[in-house]
Structures are given as C-alpha cells and as structure tokens.
Design an enzyme around this catalytic site. Structure first.
Site, PDB file in Angstrom:
ATOM      1  N   THR A  90       0.842  -1.203   0.000  1.00  0.00           N
ATOM      2  CA  THR A  90       0.000   0.000   0.000  1.00  0.00           C
ATOM      3  C   THR A  90       0.875   1.249   0.000  1.00  0.00           C
ATOM      4  O   THR A  90       2.011   1.225   0.481  1.00  0.00           O
ATOM      5  CB  THR A  90      -0.917   0.088   1.240  1.00  0.00           C
ATOM      6  OG1 THR A  90      -0.131   0.417   2.401  1.00  0.00           O
ATOM      7  CG2 THR A  90      -1.671  -1.213   1.493  1.00  0.00           C
ATOM      8  N   GLY A  99       7.656   7.617  -5.447  1.00  0.00           N
ATOM      9  CA  GLY A  99       8.625   6.550  -5.630  1.00  0.00           C
ATOM     10  C   GLY A  99       8.759   5.602  -4.454  1.00  0.00           C
ATOM     11  O   GLY A  99       9.731   4.844  -4.377  1.00  0.00           O
ATOM     12  N   LEU A 100       7.772   5.592  -3.538  1.00  0.00           N
ATOM     13  CA  LEU A 100       7.897   4.765  -2.335  1.00  0.00           C
ATOM     14  C   LEU A 100       7.788   3.276  -2.668  1.00  0.00           C
ATOM     15  O   LEU A 100       8.544   2.459  -2.132  1.00  0.00           O
ATOM     16  CB  LEU A 100       6.842   5.157  -1.303  1.00  0.00           C
ATOM     17  CG  LEU A 100       6.918   6.614  -0.813  1.00  0.00           C
ATOM     18  CD1 LEU A 100       5.860   6.879   0.250  1.00  0.00           C
ATOM     19  CD2 LEU A 100       8.304   6.934  -0.270  1.00  0.00           C
ATOM     20  N   THR A 102       8.541   1.884  -5.485  1.00  0.00           N
ATOM     21  CA  THR A 102       9.771   1.524  -6.200  1.00  0.00           C
ATOM     22  C   THR A 102      10.902   1.241  -5.219  1.00  0.00           C
ATOM     23  O   THR A 102      11.659   0.267  -5.381  1.00  0.00           O
ATOM     24  CB  THR A 102      10.161   2.654  -7.161  1.00  0.00           C
ATOM     25  OG1 THR A 102       9.119   2.804  -8.132  1.00  0.00           O
ATOM     26  CG2 THR A 102      11.480   2.358  -7.855  1.00  0.00           C
ATOM     27  N   TYR A 130       2.636  -3.534 -11.885  1.00  0.00           N
ATOM     28  CA  TYR A 130       3.787  -4.382 -11.585  1.00  0.00           C
ATOM     29  C   TYR A 130       4.636  -4.756 -12.792  1.00  0.00           C
ATOM     30  O   TYR A 130       5.742  -5.261 -12.631  1.00  0.00           O
ATOM     31  CB  TYR A 130       3.324  -5.630 -10.830  1.00  0.00           C
ATOM     32  CG  TYR A 130       2.790  -5.259  -9.464  1.00  0.00           C
ATOM     33  CD1 TYR A 130       3.667  -4.960  -8.424  1.00  0.00           C
ATOM     34  CD2 TYR A 130       1.421  -5.148  -9.231  1.00  0.00           C
ATOM     35  CE1 TYR A 130       3.187  -4.584  -7.187  1.00  0.00           C
ATOM     36  CE2 TYR A 130       0.943  -4.768  -7.991  1.00  0.00           C
ATOM     37  CZ  TYR A 130       1.829  -4.479  -6.974  1.00  0.00           C
ATOM     38  OH  TYR A 130       1.359  -4.090  -5.748  1.00  0.00           O
ATOM     39  N   PHE A 420      -3.099 -14.255  -1.868  1.00  0.00           N
ATOM     40  CA  PHE A 420      -2.198 -14.024  -0.733  1.00  0.00           C
ATOM     41  C   PHE A 420      -1.753 -12.575  -0.719  1.00  0.00           C
ATOM     42  O   PHE A 420      -1.981 -11.839  -1.687  1.00  0.00           O
ATOM     43  CB  PHE A 420      -0.995 -14.965  -0.777  1.00  0.00           C
ATOM     44  CG  PHE A 420      -0.206 -14.922  -2.067  1.00  0.00           C
ATOM     45  CD1 PHE A 420       0.862 -14.039  -2.204  1.00  0.00           C
ATOM     46  CD2 PHE A 420      -0.506 -15.769  -3.123  1.00  0.00           C
ATOM     47  CE1 PHE A 420       1.594 -13.993  -3.385  1.00  0.00           C
ATOM     48  CE2 PHE A 420       0.234 -15.737  -4.299  1.00  0.00           C
ATOM     49  CZ  PHE A 420       1.281 -14.837  -4.430  1.00  0.00           C
TER      50      PHE A 420
END
Length: 420
Positions: A90, A99-100, A102, A130, A420
């Site tokens: 999240t 860019g968190l 990444t 993704y 999952f």
C-alpha cells in the site's frame, strides 16, 4: 515516469513495536477500518518476520507498506522453486507518486535475489502497476456462476456420488487434519500452484482470526470408494427467499481435488443442496472442467475472467532448468531486465526426456523479450507468437515464436488457486 526520491521519507524494515502503525497504514490503503483491533494485533504478532515487513515513514507515521514471505511455486512438470511472495502493498493517498513502492520493491527483490529465490510472486490488485518491476501475468482465473435449475441434473437424485465414493460435511478441525496432505498432492501436479503453510489452514478454518467479521463456512470432503480423501471444498450460502420461493446462492471459497471424479462429485453435491438455486464457483482455472461436469454446460456462465498470479523471474537459468518441456529443441533468448537482476543472453537446450539445460551464451539470439514476458511464457500459459504479434517480443530468427511455443506451452493451463 521516473520520480525523484524523497530522502526525508525513510524506507526500511519495521520493528515489531511498529506493527500497529504499519497495520493502520495497511488497513487505510485497503479502505478498511484503520485502527487494528487487539484481536488482529494478537493474531499477527506471531507471524511477524523481521526484515520482511517494510514501511515508509514520514516522521513517525507509516505511509506505505510492503510484506514478503517464503513460498514454493510449482513449475511445469511438478518441481517447485523457492519464491518471494509479496503482499500487503500500500501507499497512503497523501504520499502517492513519490517513488515509495519503487524503493520498497527494490529492497525486497534485492534481498530475495541474495537469498537465492528463483522468482517473486504476487496477486495484482491493479493491472498496470507491476509490469514496470519485471512481473508478468503468468496465470489467469475464471469464475463461473451456475444456474442450478438449468444444469440438467436430476433434482430427485440423492446427491450422493454415483462412483462408490461418499461426501461428508466436516468442521474446521477436520479440515486442518485432512487438508494439508491433500493439498500437497494437488499442488505438486498443478503448475502455478503455491504452498500453503500452517497459518493458511488456521486462518481459513477460523483457528486464527485477523478479521473480526469472519464467519464459518461449510466444509465438504469427498472420499473415494477406498476411503481416501480426494477433494475438499469450503463454501458459504446466503438466505434469500421471496414469493415463498428460495433464491439462495452457495459461494465457493476454495475447492481442491486430486482427481476429476472427486471434483465432479463435489460440484454435483453443491448443485444438489436444498434451496440452492445458484452456485458461484470462486477462482478457477480458465480451462477448468467445471462446465462440462454438468449435463448442460451453458448453465455455467463466466462472470469474471482476469489475470491472477504475477511472476517476476530472478534467476533465468534455475527457472528454465526447473521445468519440463514438451519436445526437443534449442532456443537462445535475449532477456531484458532493466533492474539488472537476471538480464542477459541464455541458451536453452530442451529435452522431453531429460528436461532442459540453460547457460549464458554469446550466440546469436532467436528471441528478444523482457523479463516480465518471459515469466508469462515460463509457466506455459502465454503464446510467444501472440506476444510477437503484439510487438512485445521480437523474433531475431524467423519462426522463433513458433519454436518457443512448441517447447514451452502446456496442454492444460497453469492455475493458482490461492489469494495471498
């Protein structure tokens, strides 16, 4: 688009003491009630694995989350490879486009590569995210809705299997005893299937409850005429009556079977339950046998079809040597991996009898492709010729796409039964 890093935001593994704040960020990201309950915290603390829970912190506040855990993925032919299973991803709405993700992904994949994981896996909530990290959709899923009165099944039948087997309704404790061994048999024969640990069985039978709204499903087990457990299913039903008539739906949460006969028996059981007029199949393989277990296959209509398990290859050599092949042939692949984990040129020598050997090479490439497209081909579901037509894969030698399909594609589609 590349975004500049924000050095004021700290991306790092969390400590166990930071788990409540991390869970609050997870719940916020998934639009759930933010504050975790004491019951959820108590259930999750024993599962905490130092180093595999990442958080991005703006000051003391967690604003992005990422978790991975050890998993096994079944390759074509039944061998398993170690996988880095990714979940709980999240980024809080106030901190998007910084860019968190990444940064968290880069940390996790580097650690997975160092551990020797062959692939990383995830179930993508959104399609576009993704691919830029080297993942490709390697399995797909289909959900059917069965109109029970139109199935052609005789409503006067007893509901008992006609092959000498029997169906029993059991409880969660029975499932925890019977399920793991059956699942091991099923997943070893199913490319794309993943391992289920003890926590999975406890979560899915109510022994551990992260979600306070969890309610107990019904569990049905099929035993062969010899008494062997060959299928298990979990399902829930609603209570929907109007005009003095039942209009109830049975929703399957999961169903696994080691033989087609056992699978058929459970679907017929679900369609024979009094007052059930509709059955939702849950996540099934796109080439599932389900519609053809019914006298009238049109009674099962597709209501969902989408990508499911995404795979990111971290070691091309081990991935290609882990699986089996449908014929004999040589193929040289130029694999582009912008993140640098496993790019390069590889020569695959495939043998139906001996499997495949794969080595780095300087020989001329037959096919050039990105690592995410290789993942889609690796489990046997995607067509190289289709990717060539889409412009995602480039043939360096005429006919290389056809040769690739002859070696890599499987007669039945890969399938991952799990979220999952």
């Amino acid at each position: 688009m590349t975004h500049p890093p924000h050095p004021d935001i700290d991306v790092r593994p969390i400590t166990e003491d930071e788990l409540p704040d991390w869970l609050r960020a997870v719940n916020t990201g998934f639009l759930r009630e933010p504050t975790p309950s004491e019951a959820e915290l108590e259930a999750r603390r024993p599962q905490f694995t130092p180093g595999r829970y990442l958080g991005a912190f703006d000051g003391a506040r967690c604003v992005a989350t990422f978790k991975s855990f050890a998993q096994e993925l079944t390759a074509v032919g039944g061998a398993t490879v170690p996988a880095d299973a990714i979940s709980a991803v999240t980024v809080t709405a106030t901190h998007r486009r910084r860019g968190l993700l990444t940064r968290m992904m880069a940390q996790d994949l580097a650690a997975a590569k160092d551990r020797g994981d062959v692939v990383a896996t995830l179930i993508a909530a959104e399609y576009p995210i993704y691919g830029r990290y080297g993942f490709g959709p390697a399995t797909w899923m289909t959900e059917w809705t069965i109109d029970v009165p139109r199935t052609g099944l005789d409503p006067r039948r007893s509901g008992a299997p006609d092959d000498g087997g029997r169906i029993e309704l059991v409880d969660g404790e029975d499932v925890r005893k019977l399920g793991p061994e059956l699942h091991e048999r099923v997943r070893r024969a199913q490319p794309g299937a993943v391992s289920r640990d003890d926590l999975w069985w406890r979560l899915n039978t109510g022994a551990v409850r992260f979600d306070p709204s969890w309610t107990e499903p019904h569990y049905a087990v099929y035993r062969s005429a010899g008494g062997e457990v060959e299928a298990l299913a979990a399902y829930k039903s609603d209570d929907n009556w109007h005009d003095k008539q039942p209009h109830n739906t049975a929703t399957v949460h999961w169903l696994i079977a080691s033989t087609p006969a056992a699978e058929r028996a459970l679907w017929h059981h679900l369609c024979s339950i009094d007052w059930i007029t509709q059955v939702k199949s849950g996540w099934r393989s796109p080439d599932d046998l389900l519609p053809f277990f019914l006298p009238n296959p049109r009674a099962a209509r597709i209501t969902t079809q989408a990508d499911w398990l995404w795979v990111r290859i971290l070691d091309v050599v081990r991935a290609l040597e882990a699986r089996t092949y449908a014929g004999e042939g040589r193929l040289v692949l130029e694999v582009n991996d912008p993140d640098g984990f496993t790019g390069g040129r590889y020569e695959l020598n495939a043998s139906e009898r001996d499997g495949g050997s794969c080595t780095p090479t300087t020989a001329d490439a037959d096919l050039t492709l990105d690592v995410g497209d290789l993942a889609a081909l690796w489990l046997g579901d995607e067509s190289a010729e289709r990717l060539v037509a889409l412009g995602r894969v480039r043939e360096e030698r005429a006919g290389a796409g056809r040769v690739t399909d002859a070696l890599l594609r499987t007669s039945r589609r890969p399938w991952c039964p799990d979220m999952f």
